[in-house]
Design a protein around this motif. Structure first.
Motif, mmCIF file in Angstrom:
data_model
loop_
_atom_site.group_PDB
_atom_site.id
_atom_site.type_symbol
_atom_site.label_atom_id
_atom_site.label_comp_id
_atom_site.label_asym_id
_atom_site.label_seq_id
_atom_site.Cartn_x
_atom_site.Cartn_y
_atom_site.Cartn_z
ATOM 1 N N THR A 95 98.112 8.357 -68.857
ATOM 2 C CA THR A 95 98.269 8.105 -67.689
ATOM 3 C C THR A 95 97.391 6.279 -67.368
ATOM 4 N N GLY A 96 97.647 5.739 -66.440
ATOM 5 C CA GLY A 96 96.906 4.841 -65.716
ATOM 6 C C GLY A 96 97.874 3.500 -66.990
ATOM 7 N N LEU A 97 98.593 3.246 -67.209
ATOM 8 C CA LEU A 97 99.292 2.614 -68.098
ATOM 9 C C LEU A 97 99.935 1.055 -67.322
ATOM 10 N N SER A 98 99.414 1.000 -65.627
ATOM 11 C CA SER A 98 99.940 -0.068 -64.923
ATOM 12 C C SER A 98 98.611 -0.564 -64.733
ATOM 13 N N GLY A 99 97.820 -0.477 -65.593
ATOM 14 C CA GLY A 99 96.103 -1.010 -64.941
ATOM 15 C C GLY A 99 96.020 -1.589 -65.965
ATOM 16 N N LEU A 100 94.522 -2.393 -65.945
ATOM 17 C CA LEU A 100 93.883 -3.807 -66.730
ATOM 18 C C LEU A 100 93.723 -3.024 -67.767
ATOM 19 N N VAL A 101 93.573 -1.910 -68.306
ATOM 20 C CA VAL A 101 93.557 -1.529 -69.981
ATOM 21 C C VAL A 101 94.870 -1.250 -70.654
ATOM 22 N N GLY A 102 95.406 -0.515 -70.051
ATOM 23 C CA GLY A 102 96.831 0.498 -70.139
ATOM 24 C C GLY A 102 97.849 -0.594 -70.180
ATOM 25 N N ILE A 112 104.327 10.667 -60.119
ATOM 26 C CA ILE A 112 103.349 11.457 -61.278
ATOM 27 C C ILE A 112 102.365 11.374 -60.594
ATOM 28 N N ASP A 113 101.328 12.171 -59.558
ATOM 29 C CA ASP A 113 100.032 12.200 -59.115
ATOM 30 C C ASP A 113 99.304 12.443 -59.992
ATOM 31 N N ILE A 114 98.446 12.397 -60.600
ATOM 32 C CA ILE A 114 97.570 13.625 -61.762
ATOM 33 C C ILE A 114 96.579 14.276 -60.756
ATOM 34 N N THR A 115 96.596 14.320 -59.314
ATOM 35 C CA THR A 115 95.415 15.510 -58.675
ATOM 36 C C THR A 115 96.098 16.180 -58.616
ATOM 37 N N HIS A 153 94.734 9.692 -71.850
ATOM 38 C CA HIS A 153 94.377 9.588 -70.012
ATOM 39 C C HIS A 153 93.314 8.395 -69.336
ATOM 40 N N LEU A 154 93.929 7.050 -69.586
ATOM 41 C CA LEU A 154 93.552 5.701 -68.559
ATOM 42 C C LEU A 154 93.409 6.396 -67.375
ATOM 43 N N ALA A 155 94.156 6.421 -66.549
ATOM 44 C CA ALA A 155 94.360 6.604 -65.108
ATOM 45 C C ALA A 155 92.950 7.510 -64.391
ATOM 46 N N LYS A 184 89.593 6.341 -60.829
ATOM 47 C CA LYS A 184 89.335 5.209 -59.560
ATOM 48 C C LYS A 184 88.366 4.459 -60.585
ATOM 49 N N THR A 185 88.161 3.213 -60.123
ATOM 50 C CA THR A 185 87.849 2.069 -61.192
ATOM 51 C C THR A 185 86.605 1.602 -60.915
ATOM 52 N N ASP A 186 86.443 1.425 -59.219
ATOM 53 C CA ASP A 186 85.811 0.379 -58.400
ATOM 54 C C ASP A 186 85.238 0.604 -58.358
ATOM 55 N N TRP A 216 78.116 6.669 -58.597
ATOM 56 C CA TRP A 216 79.089 8.271 -58.580
ATOM 57 C C TRP A 216 79.982 7.759 -59.619
ATOM 58 N N TYR A 217 80.772 6.972 -59.509
ATOM 59 C CA TYR A 217 81.435 6.440 -60.660
ATOM 60 C C TYR A 217 81.707 6.551 -62.128
ATOM 61 N N GLY A 218 80.140 6.055 -62.672
ATOM 62 C CA GLY A 218 79.870 7.086 -63.449
ATOM 63 C C GLY A 218 79.659 8.757 -63.396
ATOM 64 N N THR A 245 81.410 10.557 -62.335
ATOM 65 C CA THR A 245 82.524 11.549 -61.931
ATOM 66 C C THR A 245 82.905 11.154 -63.573
ATOM 67 N N LYS A 246 83.151 9.969 -64.007
ATOM 68 C CA LYS A 246 83.471 10.024 -65.428
ATOM 69 C C LYS A 246 83.103 11.159 -66.145
ATOM 70 N N PHE A 247 81.559 10.995 -65.775
ATOM 71 C CA PHE A 247 81.101 12.491 -66.766
ATOM 72 C C PHE A 247 82.041 13.484 -66.659
ATOM 73 N N VAL A 266 97.737 -7.597 -63.430
ATOM 74 C CA VAL A 266 97.535 -6.655 -63.043
ATOM 75 C C VAL A 266 95.741 -6.904 -62.795
ATOM 76 N N ARG A 267 94.813 -7.700 -62.412
ATOM 77 C CA ARG A 267 94.193 -7.421 -61.808
ATOM 78 C C ARG A 267 92.578 -8.662 -62.859
ATOM 79 N N GLU A 268 92.485 -9.324 -62.247
ATOM 80 C CA GLU A 268 91.355 -10.180 -63.221
ATOM 81 C C GLU A 268 90.087 -9.525 -63.725
HETATM 82 N N1 NAP Z 1 87.765 -1.982 -66.679
HETATM 83 C C1 NAP Z 1 86.288 -1.339 -66.035
HETATM 84 O O1 NAP Z 1 85.634 -2.018 -66.346
HETATM 85 C C2 NAP Z 1 86.218 -0.280 -66.874
HETATM 86 C C3 NAP Z 1 84.675 0.027 -68.055
HETATM 87 C C4 NAP Z 1 84.793 1.048 -68.710
HETATM 88 C C5 NAP Z 1 85.617 2.182 -68.872
HETATM 89 N N2 NAP Z 1 86.776 1.891 -68.712
HETATM 90 C C6 NAP Z 1 87.704 2.432 -68.016
HETATM 91 O O2 NAP Z 1 88.682 2.768 -68.613
HETATM 92 C C7 NAP Z 1 89.774 3.052 -68.058
HETATM 93 C C8 NAP Z 1 91.374 2.126 -67.336
HETATM 94 O O3 NAP Z 1 90.361 1.076 -66.552
HETATM 95 P P1 NAP Z 1 91.346 0.009 -66.232
HETATM 96 O O4 NAP Z 1 90.388 -1.256 -65.922
HETATM 97 O O5 NAP Z 1 92.598 -0.179 -66.842
HETATM 98 O O6 NAP Z 1 91.468 0.742 -64.440
HETATM 99 P P2 NAP Z 1 92.441 0.271 -63.793
HETATM 100 O O7 NAP Z 1 93.015 -1.581 -63.515
HETATM 101 O O8 NAP Z 1 91.770 0.615 -62.209
HETATM 102 O O9 NAP Z 1 93.844 1.052 -63.484
HETATM 103 C C9 NAP Z 1 93.815 2.383 -62.591
HETATM 104 C C10 NAP Z 1 95.315 3.675 -63.080
HETATM 105 O O10 NAP Z 1 95.587 3.812 -62.580
HETATM 106 C C11 NAP Z 1 96.004 5.020 -62.153
HETATM 107 N N3 NAP Z 1 95.890 5.945 -61.064
HETATM 108 C C12 NAP Z 1 94.959 6.128 -60.420
HETATM 109 N N4 NAP Z 1 94.924 6.852 -59.297
HETATM 110 C C13 NAP Z 1 95.831 7.806 -60.275
HETATM 111 C C14 NAP Z 1 96.711 8.706 -59.595
HETATM 112 N N5 NAP Z 1 95.989 9.483 -58.371
HETATM 113 N N6 NAP Z 1 97.418 9.311 -60.217
HETATM 114 C C15 NAP Z 1 98.436 8.757 -61.238
HETATM 115 N N7 NAP Z 1 97.696 7.274 -61.861
HETATM 116 C C16 NAP Z 1 97.035 7.096 -61.331
HETATM 117 C C17 NAP Z 1 96.410 3.337 -61.796
HETATM 118 O O11 NAP Z 1 97.861 3.434 -61.543
HETATM 119 P P3 NAP Z 1 98.841 2.256 -59.854
HETATM 120 O O12 NAP Z 1 98.204 1.842 -60.876
HETATM 121 O O13 NAP Z 1 99.926 3.447 -59.841
HETATM 122 O O14 NAP Z 1 97.572 2.526 -58.843
HETATM 123 C C18 NAP Z 1 96.378 2.694 -62.880
HETATM 124 O O15 NAP Z 1 97.627 2.410 -64.088
HETATM 125 C C19 NAP Z 1 89.412 4.234 -66.811
HETATM 126 O O16 NAP Z 1 89.540 5.409 -67.778
HETATM 127 C C20 NAP Z 1 88.187 3.604 -66.742
HETATM 128 O O17 NAP Z 1 87.167 4.373 -66.361
HETATM 129 C C21 NAP Z 1 87.115 0.831 -67.450
#
Ligand code: NAP
Length: 289
Positions: free
Chosen positions: A8-15, A37-40, A59-61, A63-65, A130-132, A134-136, A164-166
């Motif tokens: 999950t989360g392959l489209s994100g910054l890390v993924g 696939i909506d993981i919810t 499992h990377l997906a 909400k990170t903001d 709240w972010y921290g 929910t992750k915990f 992807v994002r800055e």
């Molecule tokens: N970035 C940071 O500063 C940071 C710091 C510490 C830990 N982390 C952790 O590292 C992981 C990756 O972070 P990131 O910054 O790469 O994340 P990100 O860029 O915000 O990307 C979030 C990812 O989650 C997916 N996603 C969100 N809602 C979803 C849903 N309902 N079903 C399926 N996929 C969903 C998004 O898919 P779409 O593109 O389809 O929306 C996207 O691929 C996260 O678990 C985060 O908590 C991040």
């Protein structure tokens, strides 16, 4: 032969970087809104797990903001932060248990409150945002299930410029270029982590079942102002750095833990290497040019 991985989360910054760097060894199956696939939604997750030959789930997906997650706190369990980070992770846990897969969960330094000098895997989380939180709770949902779980906590990830994002490094670079000045927090300690190191070192956890908690973080922790100076110097920018304290800088925004020197001794004992910030910066500057 490549090893199948449900991710999950392959489209994100890390993924995106994990996929770029590891696709030669792993066959990632993308579980995302783009692949319907909506993981919810537990039925969608179970269907994908049932159909997949993969024994491991990355499992990377999430909400990170952080500020937007804080706004969701008012909505509690109806909010998107809870739905994605807690219900989504609970669904991954339940499906992993049902279909006999192990899970690697990417978590965060924000599970800690930032009051200690440094944090190891033995330290007890006490999230203040709240972010921290929910992750915990996501971590707890997984560890309370009958599945092998590897919790990999990362912190302040950065990488080369991307579509992807800055990340925080490129936000700083752009601010310095556009405004010729930038704020540097004097009382905020953090541990920047090079995403290429996260990706490359995840291959060990993907290949080998190593249950437990690991801090996959950079090898240097510092006050933000020192990191800002390093970015300016490594990128040869001419910008004024204005010292500022956290109370002023983060006024009206989500509470953040302010002393997050995470230790990576445990992964180093596994033979994994993580760059210090200066070395990661030099590498992304090369990749950027
Ligand atoms: N970035 C940071 O500063 C940071 C710091 C510490 C830990 N982390 C952790 O590292 C992981 C990756 O972070 P990131 O910054 O790469 O994340 P990100 O860029 O915000 O990307 C979030 C990812 O989650 C997916 N996603 C969100 N809602 C979803 C849903 N309902 N079903 C399926 N996929 C969903 C998004 O898919 P779409 O593109 O389809 O929306 C996207 O691929 C996260 O678990 C985060 O908590 C991040």
């Amino acid at each position: 032969m490549t090893t199948p991985v449900l991710a999950t989360g392959l489209s994100g910054l890390v993924g995106t970087r994990v996929r770029d760097l590891l696709s030669h060894s792993f066959d990632f199956e993308d579980l995302s809104l783009a692949t319907d696939i909506d993981i919810t939604q537990i039925q969608q997750v179970e269907k994908a797990f049932d159909a997949s030959p993969a024994r491991v789930v990355l499992h990377l997906a999430a909400k990170t903001d952080v500020d937007s997650c804080e706004d969701d706190k008012l909505l509690a369990e109806e909010g998107q932060a809870w739905r994605v980070n807690v219900i989504g992770t609970e669904n991954i846990a339940a499906a992993a248990q049902k279909f006999g897969k192990r899970v690697i969960y990417i978590s965060t330094d924000f599970v800690f409150d930032g009051t200690k000098e440094s944090y190891s895997e033995e330290d007890k989380p006490n999230p203040i945002s709240w972010y921290g939180y929910t992750k915990f709770i996501g971590e707890e949902k997984l560890t309370s299930c009958d599945v092998d779980v590897t919790i990999v906590r990362i912190s302040y990830p950065y990488r080369s410029r991307n579509n992807v994002r800055e990340d925080f490094v490129h936000r700083l670079i752009d601010t310095m270029k556009n405004n010729k000045k930038v704020y540097g927090l004097t009382d905020h300690i953090f541990t920047p982590t090079f995403i290429d190191d996260i990706a490359n070192n995840l291959s060990l956890f993907l290949s080998k079942n190593l249950p437990g908690i690991y801090h996959l973080v950079g090898s240097s922790s510092m006050p933000t102002i020192e990191a800002v100076k390093l970015v300016r110097d490594v990128y040869h920018l001419q910008a004024e750095i204005i010292p500022i304290d956290r109370q002023t800088y983060f006024r009206n925004r989500a509470f953040r833990p302010f002393k997050l020197a995470l230790k990576n001794d445990k992964i180093r004992k596994l033979g994994l290497k993580m760059s210090a910030f200066i070395d990661g910066l030099k590498e992304i500057r090369k990749q950027d040019s």
